[in-house]
Design an enzyme around this catalytic site. Sequence first.
Site, PDB file in Angstrom:
ATOM      1  N   GLU A  87       3.428  70.660  98.946  1.00 16.44           N
ATOM      2  CA  GLU A  87       3.267  72.005  98.374  1.00 16.44           C
ATOM      3  C   GLU A  87       3.159  73.054  99.470  1.00 16.44           C
ATOM      4  OE1 GLU A  87      -0.363  71.503  96.199  1.00 16.44           O
ATOM      5  OE2 GLU A  87       0.464  69.959  94.900  1.00 16.44           O
ATOM      6  N   PRO A  88       4.182  73.205 100.291  1.00 17.62           N
ATOM      7  CA  PRO A  88       4.067  74.161 101.395  1.00 17.62           C
ATOM      8  C   PRO A  88       4.214  75.609 100.930  1.00 17.62           C
ATOM      9  CG  PRO A  88       6.267  73.249 101.348  1.00 17.62           C
ATOM     10  CD  PRO A  88       5.504  72.567 100.251  1.00 17.62           C
ATOM     11  N   GLY A  89       3.375  76.458 101.459  1.00 13.70           N
ATOM     12  CA  GLY A  89       3.511  77.897 101.218  1.00 13.70           C
ATOM     13  C   GLY A  89       3.786  78.574 102.545  1.00 13.70           C
ATOM     14  N   CYS A 128     -11.935 102.391 104.886  1.00 16.49           N
ATOM     15  CA  CYS A 128     -13.329 102.623 105.260  1.00 16.49           C
ATOM     16  C   CYS A 128     -14.136 101.336 105.207  1.00 16.49           C
ATOM     17  CB  CYS A 128     -13.934 103.684 104.348  1.00 16.49           C
ATOM     18  SG  CYS A 128     -13.648 105.307 105.006  1.00 16.49           S
ATOM     19  N   TYR A 139     -10.395  86.001 106.923  1.00 19.87           N
ATOM     20  CA  TYR A 139     -10.509  84.721 107.642  1.00 19.87           C
ATOM     21  C   TYR A 139     -10.613  84.902 109.150  1.00 19.87           C
ATOM     22  CZ  TYR A 139      -7.770  83.184 103.477  1.00 19.87           C
ATOM     23  OH  TYR A 139      -7.277  82.943 102.226  1.00 19.87           O
TER      24      TYR A 139
HETATM   25  C1  LIG Z   1      -3.113  73.603  95.603  1.00 19.94           C
HETATM   26  C2  LIG Z   1      -2.438  74.263  96.755  1.00 19.94           C
HETATM   27  N1  LIG Z   1      -1.257  73.787  97.168  1.00 19.94           N
HETATM   28  C3  LIG Z   1      -0.601  74.355  98.199  1.00 19.94           C
HETATM   29  C4  LIG Z   1      -1.123  75.434  98.872  1.00 19.94           C
HETATM   30  C5  LIG Z   1      -0.309  76.026 100.001  1.00 19.94           C
HETATM   31  O1  LIG Z   1      -0.931  75.973 101.211  1.00 19.94           O
HETATM   32  P1  LIG Z   1      -0.160  76.491 102.499  1.00 19.94           P
HETATM   33  O2  LIG Z   1       0.288  77.871 102.231  1.00 19.94           O
HETATM   34  O3  LIG Z   1      -1.163  76.431 103.578  1.00 19.94           O
HETATM   35  O4  LIG Z   1       0.982  75.556 102.718  1.00 19.94           O
HETATM   36  C6  LIG Z   1      -2.341  75.949  98.496  1.00 19.94           C
HETATM   37  C7  LIG Z   1      -2.946  77.054  99.248  1.00 19.94           C
HETATM   38  O5  LIG Z   1      -4.018  77.008  99.742  1.00 19.94           O
HETATM   39  C8  LIG Z   1      -3.023  75.350  97.393  1.00 19.94           C
HETATM   40  O6  LIG Z   1      -4.204  75.825  96.990  1.00 19.94           O
END
Ligand SMILES: Cc1ncc(COP(=O)(O)O)c(C=O)c1O
Length: 430
Positions: free
Chosen positions: A289-291, A359, A333
């Site tokens: 699940e890469p973002g 502000c 963060y």
């Molecule tokens: C359930 C889940 N999957 C995938 C991600 C994607 O993480 P990242 O953007 O670090 O790959 C997140 C983000 O924290 C998440 O909460």
Amino acid sequence: MPTSRRPDPARPSVDVLELGGVRLAEIVADPRVGTPSYVYDLDGMVADAKALHASFEGAPHLVSYAMKANSAGPVVRALAEAGCGADVVSGAELVLAMRCGIAPDAIVYSGVAKTDEELDLAIAGGPEGILAIQAESVEEIARVDARARTLGRTARISLRLNPALDADSLDTHRHINTGHDDAKFGIPLASVPTAFAAASASRNLTLVGLTAHVGSQVTATDGYLASARVVFRVAREARGRFPLRFVDTGGGFGIDYGAGCPVTPADFIRATRALQKEHGLDDLVLGCEPGRSLVGAHGVLLAKVIQRKVGDADRRWLMIDAGMNDLMRPALYQARHRVVPLEAAAGESLMWKVVGPVCESSDDFGPHELPAAAFGHVAILDAGAYGYSMASRYNGRALPAEVFLRGGQIVAVKERRPITDWVEDQLSAR
Ligand SMILES: Cc1ncc(COP(=O)(O)O)c(C=O)c1O
């Protein structure tokens, strides 16, 4: 990733910074754009998605793009065309994923507190609902079951496990560390037998997967693999009892924000695949699940220098028109982004504290070495993930514009809304 051409010594004020083959100074001068604006290189995102697919070397897999990182339509559509599914965390993201062409069968839905309305969207999306509602608690399994029964349908679920890693085991900020006992995420391992019992007792649920996600901006594989081991161990227990289709080890692959990143997404995938094989599970689809790792490096935030302030003891502030409302990561963060001038300026550099107009003391992008001589604009690098998607209108500020590049040109622009929108909004309660 922006590239910088060498300044021409004969023209000391030449514009040099490019993204996706387009000069950023040219983009900022476009009357539809101005500042603050996010600019994204869709080709770079697609190339990274293809490289990630290739790292599976033909094995069955699903790359579920975590849409929360950047949910702009052109980004989601480009990644869908590159073969990605989606990991969504709200009903709105689910609807958007489907409107961007992602098949329900390639969508997983994470999140600890999905509403009944959101569960209904997932259960009813497509002929069999989405690929999996990722149940994050035993209590949620009961709620999905009740909604599926009410709708007269079967819901496919996966169990998001909390692998109970040591909270300090991941080299990441505590706010983006999700795989420890104190985190609200995932089913505690002690509750897995109860979760199995709930899934097998229901005629309206099919347990098709096991998943975990331990955190974000993870820069070493150890913690990720420790979590994957837990997923695979539980999958081995589940496989005789349930029609498992996939195991999913989450996102979180770190990127280089300027200080280096020793691992690539492909390193995580290679090591995870080896582990999957060791557990005798390589016939199952391997999900991730890469973002951030697909979009982060391919976006910049452009801002105008509003003024400089010089205090005593050599304190210097560079005040720009982008603030923590536009890019929240530094305030949230303590994240650090590189800040570079758009126009190459000759002469010496000095340390400047780059700050925004909001502000709040935390509206601070940190100290940066920047030209002593005046210049007009800066680019904040690696802002393609968790930038616009976290932006707010705090302090009555307009959301930034967004510019999308493909094939070396601007292909779409989402213009900044006028500030009168915000004023009208505040006055709209009757
Ligand atoms: C359930 C889940 N999957 C995938 C991600 C994607 O993480 P990242 O953007 O670090 O790959 C997140 C983000 O924290 C998440 O909460």
